[in-house]
Design an enzyme around this catalytic site. Structure first.
Site, PDB file in Angstrom:
ATOM      1  N   SER A 179       0.765  -1.385   0.346  1.00 27.78           N
ATOM      2  CA  SER A 179      -0.095   0.202   0.233  1.00 27.78           C
ATOM      3  C   SER A 179       0.836   1.522   0.066  1.00 27.78           C
ATOM      4  O   SER A 179       0.956   1.790   0.873  1.00 27.78           O
ATOM      5  CB  SER A 179      -0.911  -0.465   0.887  1.00 27.78           C
ATOM      6  N   ARG A 194       7.219   6.605  -4.620  1.00 31.24           N
ATOM      7  CA  ARG A 194       7.683   6.770  -3.019  1.00 31.24           C
ATOM      8  C   ARG A 194       6.982   6.220  -2.212  1.00 31.24           C
ATOM      9  O   ARG A 194       6.719   5.244  -2.211  1.00 31.24           O
ATOM     10  CB  ARG A 194       7.132   8.508  -2.647  1.00 31.24           C
ATOM     11  N   ASP A 232      -4.271  -1.424  -1.783  1.00 35.27           N
ATOM     12  CA  ASP A 232      -5.061  -1.756  -0.534  1.00 35.27           C
ATOM     13  C   ASP A 232      -6.499  -0.832  -0.803  1.00 35.27           C
ATOM     14  O   ASP A 232      -7.888  -1.069  -0.817  1.00 35.27           O
ATOM     15  CB  ASP A 232      -5.295  -1.686   0.655  1.00 35.27           C
TER      16      ASP A 232
HETATM   17  C1  BGC Z   1      -0.401   4.932   0.076  1.00 28.15           C
HETATM   18  C2  BGC Z   1      -1.385   4.996  -0.389  1.00 28.15           C
HETATM   19  C3  BGC Z   1      -2.395   3.792   0.293  1.00 28.15           C
HETATM   20  C4  BGC Z   1      -2.505   5.319   1.912  1.00 28.15           C
HETATM   21  C5  BGC Z   1      -3.384   3.846   2.826  1.00 28.15           C
HETATM   22  C6  BGC Z   1      -1.043   6.276   1.057  1.00 28.15           C
HETATM   23  O1  BGC Z   1      -0.465   6.358   1.858  1.00 28.15           O
HETATM   24  O2  BGC Z   1       0.390   6.152  -0.851  1.00 28.15           O
HETATM   25  O3  BGC Z   1      -0.148   3.820  -1.210  1.00 28.15           O
HETATM   26  O4  BGC Z   1      -3.365   3.373   0.386  1.00 28.15           O
HETATM   27  O5  BGC Z   1      -1.895   5.155   2.694  1.00 28.15           O
HETATM   28  O6  BGC Z   1      -2.536   2.694   2.795  1.00 28.15           O
END
Ligand code: BGC
Length: 498
Positions: A179, A194, A232
């Site tokens: 995620s 990133r 996610d």
């Molecule tokens: C991430 C996402 C993720 C979200 C929730 C963010 O910091 O960049 O990819 O879906 O957090 O977990």
């Protein structure tokens, strides 16, 4: 929690500990603390800094919508609008046993999901807490840890549950929920754009994390085949739609903050070179990056600017830093520290425990807002137990009001993001469900109601057509369903290379 309405009682803290707490009589007079009047004066100042008017919200929605379009148009934008190669909705007919590995913000989770069709599934899982060192150490080591945990899970837990019976060379299909923003050219690959949520593992940004994980799986000889790399939010979108087909959008409000929705391929100009013939594809918006670097649209206070500049990624994830559970406690702590420095709070007390960054957890804001006692015993317990300071009732009321301002702003900004997708996709008239998950959404009192209020402030009465609900487990179940959808699609020869 056992609390008398007044005087004393006991509270259960997030750590599970039970504490006895006592209020002092006449505490306003016998401590050299801020009085009710001074605290009310200060509160007014913070009210204007943290309040979002409906008009301001509508301006944010407009800017947000434009940003979403730009991200769909060209690759490499700040809000990257990542095509996920999840082609359309599940049919509900998907079936089979799938493994899911979920590397989120706080834990690593390993699950075996039996997808049974008709919106039904079963799940067996194990959770492992990630250490701060693991988050910052070499990336390959992090994936080695994931592979090791998966192997232990297959060897032990699953054997206890009757075991998996694999033929020689057979591999169990795996969905890897990772995620963090990854740009994808196909479903089983993704280059980490990133790290977010305080992660900083080295040698990972700019690398294909699916390939890195495969390397670890081979090293530990784990009998799995990585079918899909999933965010996610995308997992949540698919799992929630599998159970309730009215779900059109998924959002996560947890350590991080993000959304996914289903887009028409014809409206994703940057996918044109692939020659995909119509249909829909899920988009992982990575909206946490909205207004990063430029800081043109979001109303940041000086506390938000400090949070940003002292983070491991200054300038990045501007929207997420105003909303997600990783940051809300820190914002409140910075306000408290300012009032300590100004000589307003805790005069004559040693406040060193409040001075370390991130000691004030967002869970404390939830507890403060839900304290049911007149004397605010929960708040007494938090400040005395964790920070060794005594508080007056006026201060406690102030802290609670401040938590409310910060929590409410987070929910209203979240509503702006949802409204941008709703308005872009034209879902307002017909209405839709928004599957939502994450600690903030699930545990912060009133968060969902405040999002709904925000939607009404933006859209008027029609805002009531958009309803959030607690989503299905996207990172486990969603991941498995996507692995199943992908297997079906490829077996049918549909875009087998994507
Ligand atoms: C991430 C996402 C993720 C979200 C929730 C963010 O910091 O960049 O990819 O879906 O957090 O977990």
């Amino acid at each position: 929690m056992v609390l008398s309405r007044r005087g004393s009682g006991s509270i259960t803290l997030p750590t599970g500990q039970t504490l006895a707490v006592h209020t002092r009589t006449h505490d306003e007079e016998d401590l050299p603390h801020a009085t009710k009047k001074t605290m009310a004066d200060h509160l007014r100042k913070y009210e204007s800094a943290f309040t979002l008017t409906p008009q301001r919200m509508r301006m944010i929605v407009e800017a947000f919508k434009e940003t979403l379009e730009v991200g769909l148009d060209k690759p490499g934008q700040i809000v990257p609008m990542i095509p996920t190669f999840v082609f359309g909705w599940p049919t509900g007919e998907e079936k089979g046993e799938f493994l899911a590995v979920d590397l989120g913000g706080t834990n690593l989770r390993v699950c075996l999901v039996t997808v049974q069709g008709d919106g039904k599934f079963e799940i067996t899982q194990s959770k492992y807490r990630l250490t701060e060192e693991q988050k910052q150490d070499d990336g390959q080591k992090l994936f080695d840890f994931c592979a090791e945990c998966l192997k232990t899970f297959i060897d032990t837990s699953l054997t206890e549950h009757g075991g998996l019976h694999l033929a020689a060379g057979e591999k169990i299909p795996l969905g890897f929920t990772f995620s963090y923003p990854c740009s994808q050219d196909r479903i089983d690959h993704g280059v980490l754009i990133r790290w977010t949520k305080g992660f900083g593992a080295t040698n990972t940004e700019g690398h294909d994390v699916a390939a890195m994980f495969r390397q670890s799986l081979e090293k530990y000889d784990v009998p799995v085949g990585l079918e899909a790399l999933i965010n996610d939010t995308t997992g949540t979108l698919i799992a929630s739609h599998y159970v309730n087909p009215k779900t059109k959008i998924a959002v996560i409000f947890g350590t991080g903050c993000n959304a996914a929705y289903m887009e028409h391929v014809k409206d994703i100009p940057k996918l044109q070179p692939l020659g995909i013939d119509g249909g829909d594809m899920a988009i992982n918006c990575e909206w946490g990056a909205f207004d990063s670097f430029e800081h043109e649209h979001l109303p940041r206070t000086k506390y938000d600017i400090i949070v940003d500049q002292t983070s491991n990624k200054p300038g990045e994830q501007a929207f997420e830093k105003l909303i997600s559970g990783r940051y809300l406690g820190e914002i409140l702590r910075l306000v408290i520290c300012e009032l300590i420095d100004e000589g307003v709070l805790f005069l004559g007390q040693n406040t060193y425990k409040l001075e370390s960054p991130y000691v004030f957890e967002t869970a404390f804001l939830s507890l403060m807002e839900s304290d049911p006692t007149e004397e605010l015993l929960m708040i007494i317990g938090i400040f005395s137990h964790f920070f060794a300071v005594e508080t007056t009732l006026a201060e406690r009321q102030f802290f609670r009001a401040l938590a409310k301002l910060i929590g409410r702003r987070a929910a209203r900004l979240s509503a702006c993001g949802i409204a941008a997708i709703v308005s872009k996709m034209g879902y307002l008239e017909e209405g839709c469900l928004v599957g939502a998950d994450g600690s903030l959404y699930n545990k912060y009192p009133g968060f969902a109601d405040r999002v709904h209020e925000g939607l009404v402030d933006i859209f008027g009465d029609k805002g009531r057509n958009i309803v959030t609900h607690h989503a299905e487990d996207g990172s486990g179940v969603g991941s498995a369903i996507i692995a199943a959808m992908t297997k079906r699609r490829k077996d049918a020869g549909i875009y087998p290379n994507l």
